[in-house]
Scaffold this motif. Structure first.
Motif, PDB file in Angstrom:
ATOM      1  N   ALA A 108       0.850  -1.195   0.000  1.00  0.00           N
ATOM      2  CA  ALA A 108       0.000   0.000   0.000  1.00  0.00           C
ATOM      3  C   ALA A 108       0.882   1.240   0.000  1.00  0.00           C
ATOM      4  N   LYS A 109       0.399   2.318  -0.589  1.00  0.00           N
ATOM      5  CA  LYS A 109       1.154   3.569  -0.678  1.00  0.00           C
ATOM      6  C   LYS A 109       0.492   4.619   0.199  1.00  0.00           C
ATOM      7  N   PHE A 110       1.172   4.963   1.294  1.00  0.00           N
ATOM      8  CA  PHE A 110       0.684   5.932   2.266  1.00  0.00           C
ATOM      9  C   PHE A 110       1.471   7.235   2.190  1.00  0.00           C
ATOM     10  N   ALA A 111       1.913   7.672   1.045  1.00  0.00           N
ATOM     11  CA  ALA A 111       2.746   8.867   0.930  1.00  0.00           C
ATOM     12  C   ALA A 111       2.016  10.080   1.491  1.00  0.00           C
ATOM     13  N   ALA A 123      -0.952  -5.447  11.905  1.00  0.00           N
ATOM     14  CA  ALA A 123      -1.109  -5.160  10.474  1.00  0.00           C
ATOM     15  C   ALA A 123       0.120  -5.636   9.705  1.00  0.00           C
ATOM     16  N   ASN A 124      -0.105  -6.140   8.494  1.00  0.00           N
ATOM     17  CA  ASN A 124       0.986  -6.557   7.615  1.00  0.00           C
ATOM     18  C   ASN A 124       1.380  -5.353   6.769  1.00  0.00           C
ATOM     19  N   VAL A 125       2.559  -4.799   7.051  1.00  0.00           N
ATOM     20  CA  VAL A 125       3.034  -3.627   6.319  1.00  0.00           C
ATOM     21  C   VAL A 125       4.180  -3.973   5.370  1.00  0.00           C
ATOM     22  N   SER A 126       4.256  -5.227   4.946  1.00  0.00           N
ATOM     23  CA  SER A 126       5.313  -5.659   4.032  1.00  0.00           C
ATOM     24  C   SER A 126       5.304  -4.835   2.756  1.00  0.00           C
ATOM     25  N   ASP A 127       6.451  -4.243   2.455  1.00  0.00           N
ATOM     26  CA  ASP A 127       6.640  -3.451   1.243  1.00  0.00           C
ATOM     27  C   ASP A 127       5.691  -2.260   1.131  1.00  0.00           C
ATOM     28  N   ALA A 128       5.061  -1.842   2.227  1.00  0.00           N
ATOM     29  CA  ALA A 128       4.213  -0.648   2.202  1.00  0.00           C
ATOM     30  C   ALA A 128       5.107   0.585   2.089  1.00  0.00           C
TER      31      ALA A 128
END
Length: 136
Positions: A108-111, A123-128
């Protein structure tokens, strides 16, 4: 106090009656929609456009938001626990106080998103992508 009123300005195929738990809203244009307090638990919103949507205090638990566009969306105090936000785009989204516990945030992209006081437990933040994300 009555039922919340929903405004869906950009997709004539979707009405307020379509906003309910387990709804199939995959790929629809809900950008700039007013969905404050919506109960959409278990709904399929994969590949939907929710850019600029107001989803404050919405129940989005267990929702499929994979590949969804949530840029500049307001998800303040929303319940997103156990939601699938894999590959979702949340640039400049407001997630203050949101429950993202046990959510799938893979890629996911949280920019520039605001995740102040958000619950990310489990939460799974892999490669976020969390570039310039605010967490006070």
């Amino acid at each position: 106090m009555g039922e919340p009123e929903f405004v869906i300005p950009n997709d004539e195929s979707v009405s307020a009656d379509d906003i309910h738990p387990d709804a199939d809203l995959s790929g629809v244009d809900l950008s700039k929609s007013l969905l404050v307090g919506a109960h959409l638990a278990g709904a399929d919103l994969s590949d939907a456009d929710l850019s600029g949507a107001a989803l404050r205090e919405a129940d989005l638990s267990g929702v499929d938001l994979s590949d969804a566009k949530l840029n500049v969306a307001v998800l303040r105090d929303a319940d997103l626990h156990d939601a699938d936000l894999s590959r979702a785009r949340l640039t400049r989204a407001t997630l203050t106080g949101a429950d993202l516990s046990d959510a799938d945030l893979t890629r996911a992209k949280f920019a520039a998103a605001d995740v102040t006081d958000a619950d990310l437990a489990g939460a799974n933040v892999s490669d976020a992508i969390l570039l310039d994300t605010t967490d006070r």
